[in-house]
Design a protein around this motif. Structure first.
Motif, short mmCIF file in Angstrom:
data_model
loop_
_atom_site.label_atom_id
_atom_site.label_comp_id
_atom_site.label_asym_id
_atom_site.label_seq_id
_atom_site.Cartn_x
_atom_site.Cartn_y
_atom_site.Cartn_z
N ASP A 272 -7.16 -0.84 1.77
CA ASP A 272 -7.55 0.07 0.43
C ASP A 272 -8.91 -0.15 0.18
OD1 ASP A 272 -7.30 -0.05 -2.48
OD2 ASP A 272 -5.41 -1.72 -2.72
N THR B 244 -10.41 1.39 -3.11
CA THR B 244 -9.88 1.20 -4.57
C THR B 244 -10.99 0.46 -5.81
OG1 THR B 244 -7.09 1.08 -4.13
CG2 THR B 244 -8.56 1.36 -6.43
N GLU B 245 -11.17 -0.78 -5.28
CA GLU B 245 -12.22 -1.38 -5.59
C GLU B 245 -13.58 -0.50 -4.91
OE1 GLU B 245 -9.61 -3.20 -5.03
OE2 GLU B 245 -9.58 -3.33 -7.30
N LYS C 210 -14.83 2.40 -4.35
CA LYS C 210 -14.70 3.61 -4.70
C LYS C 210 -14.91 3.46 -6.36
CE LYS C 210 -13.40 7.03 -2.34
NZ LYS C 210 -14.29 8.07 -1.33
N GLN C 211 -14.89 2.06 -7.22
CA GLN C 211 -14.15 2.65 -8.36
C GLN C 211 -16.64 1.96 -8.30
OE1 GLN C 211 -11.24 -0.19 -9.21
NE2 GLN C 211 -10.67 1.58 -10.47
N GLU D 287 -1.58 4.89 -7.67
CA GLU D 287 -2.74 4.56 -7.98
C GLU D 287 -3.85 3.80 -7.17
OE1 GLU D 287 -1.92 3.14 -11.82
OE2 GLU D 287 -0.43 4.52 -12.45
N ARG D 288 -4.09 4.43 -6.02
CA ARG D 288 -5.16 3.36 -5.10
C ARG D 288 -5.76 4.24 -3.95
NH1 ARG D 288 -5.83 -1.23 -7.59
NH2 ARG D 288 -6.20 -2.35 -5.87
N THR D 289 -6.43 3.93 -3.66
CA THR D 289 -7.47 4.81 -2.43
C THR D 289 -7.16 4.27 -1.44
OG1 THR D 289 -9.14 5.27 -4.39
CG2 THR D 289 -9.30 6.14 -1.78
N ALA E 294 -4.66 9.68 -1.95
CA ALA E 294 -4.92 8.55 -3.42
C ALA E 294 -3.48 8.43 -3.22
CB ALA E 294 -5.02 9.69 -4.00
N HIS F 206 0.98 -1.59 0.05
CA HIS F 206 0.07 0.16 -0.16
C HIS F 206 1.09 1.08 -0.34
CE1 HIS F 206 -3.90 -2.21 2.20
NE2 HIS F 206 -3.36 -2.34 0.99
#
Ligand code: ADP
Length: 443
Positions: free
Chosen positions: A201, A203-204, A206-207, A180-182, A177, A139
């Motif tokens: 993490d 990211t997914e 959020k996407q 490239e991950r949140t 951020a 991370h």
């Protein structure tokens, strides 16, 4: 230690030296009585000397054992040494057991930390990195070996992270951020001298949230256009009762078309939702390929209205899968070929078996080849996104919903199949659905 002390205070510890002392006195007394005082004293001294030498030898062995407990064996001991040695033995055995238990716990803890999807960093009061798990390394982009004892703010040089650390208020987590991950990052005080940094993490998530928002926005937009048309005609009808029959019929036809468009859109959205739902497994059955493709061919001919030359070649076995889902996926590919191929164009449908030693290429294929308008390379990777269209007006003109290829992708995924697209603008496109050999029905 308690065991050791309690055994020292027990009778077995004091009794042997006491008996020995009485025996020395008794032997010295007897010698004194029968031989004389000098002989008595000599006997007492000789016995004492023997005992002192023996005690020293035990002390020597004990010292050697304490220095290298693993390599030397403790003697069984004699007299008061017996309980001392056996207590030491027990202590060592318990210690070994505790050590083994501790190592086992440590190994389990390490394994759990390795498997944990969340990052954990242990830092001292000065925020220097003491330890972290692999998820934290991934991370935050740090390396335990290299960055140990470094201040985390020197290793993770993100302004938001540095600001979060410098506030010293860690009640709330902060969102970063990073690479490239949140990430959701939070510091938790731990013991007096340490702090834990936890990274999660998202990211997914959020996407998915973004996709959901986009989907609602796109769907609303798609539905708004036909609704506006219908509302417009309804308003005209109510404000202009004098309109002649032909115009009214014309408006009704246009409203029906828009209504059908909305119906298609809602149907496609429901199909997609169902296909994406994990609670809706594939209903596997025998799929009669000739029957399915004949039906699709007839539908394509009806859609084309005789404006295209459509051919079908079947050279492969039946498969197992969901007839209904495959009809929808194959139907979408074929109707696209008809809709995006100008009048007089050729459309070739093929079902074939690919027998090759290369496991990745072997399988069964449904190929739809047209010599229509084709697609520029920059669009190809995005075609299966929901509502993605190369040419919006053309798609609407041909009653497209922008969801057809998204449906194809999901159906194929559910059948462990893959979609390949080759296309050249102005020359035509080839869409092929590749099924694994395992889909083949035993004949
Ligand atoms: P639509 O309902 O708009 O056809 P699809 O998801 O089926 O939506 O297709 C997405 C886009 O891919 C279409 O808008 C079109 O631009 C392009 N496309 C699909 N099939 C073909 C084809 N055979 N030839 C050219 N373009 C195609």
């Amino acid at each position: 230690m308690k065991v050791f002390l309690s055994s020292l205070s027990s009778l077995s510890f004091w009794l042997p030296p006491l008996i020995r002392f009485i025996c020395i006195l008794f032997s010295a007394g007897l010698t004194y009585f029968f031989i004389g005082p000098r002989a008595g004293l000599s006997v007492a001294l000789a016995i004492l000397l023997f005992i002192v030498i023996q005690q020293l030898s035990y002390l020597y062995k004990l010292d050697a054992w304490l220095k290298h407990p693993g390599s030397t064996r403790l003697p069984n001991g004699w007299g008061a040494w017996t309980p001392v040695f056996s207590s030491l033995y027990r202590l060592r055995r318990d210690d070994g057991k505790n050590q083994a238990e501790l190592s086992e716990w440590l190994a389990r803890f390490r394994q759990a930390m390795h498997l944990l999807p969340d990052g954990v960093v242990i830092m001292d009061t000065l925020l220097c990195l003491e330890w972290c798990n692999p998820a934290a390394e991934k991370h935050l982009g740090i390396k335990l070996e290299k960055d140990q004892n470094m201040r985390v703010t020197n290793v993770v040089r993100h302004p938001d992270f540095i600001q979060y650390i410098s506030t010293g208020d860690y009640k709330e987590p902060c969102t970063l951020a990073l690479r490239e991950r949140t990430l959701i990052v939070q510091i938790i005080p731990f013991e007096n001298r340490r702090q834990i940094l936890v990274t999660h993490d998202v990211t997914e998530a959020k996407q998915i949230e973004m996709m959901r928002r986009d989907f609602i926005a796109n769907a609303s937009h798609e539905l708004r256009t036909p609704l506006t048309v219908i509302n417009g005609f309804l308003e005209i009808a109510s404000t202009h009762p004098e309109l002649d029959e032909v115009t009214r019929m014309n408006h009704l036809t246009l409203m029906t078309e828009q209504g059908q468009r909305m119906q298609h859109l809602v149907d496609d959205m429901l199909t997609l939702t169902r296909l994406e739902s994990i609670d809706y497994p594939v209903r596997s059955e025998q799929v009669d390929i000739p029957k399915l493709l004949d039906q699709i061919l007839r539908e394509a001919q009806a859609l084309s209205g005789g404006k295209h030359e459509i051919s079908l070649h079947i050279d492969g076995p039946n498969i197992h899968g969901s007839m209904e889902e495959l009809r929808s996926a194959f139907g979408n590919l074929v109707s696209n070929a008809v809709r995006y191929t100008p009048e007089g164009g050729k459309i070739d449908l093929r079902w074939q078996i690919v027998n090759t030693a290369d496991q990745n290429k072997a399988g069964l294929q449904f190929i739809v080849q047209d010599n229509g308008i084709g697609i520029s390379p920059e669009h190809i990777s995005r075609l299966t996104e929901r509502f993605y269209r190369v040419d919006k007006s053309r798609s609407r003109e041909t009653k497209g919903t922008g969801l057809g290829l998204a449906i194809v992708k999901h159906v194929l995924l559910r059948h462990h199949a893959a979609l390949n697209i080759c296309s050249q603008p102005g020359k035509g496109s080839t869409f092929s659905a590749h099924f694994p050999m395992s889909a083949k029905l035993a004949s």
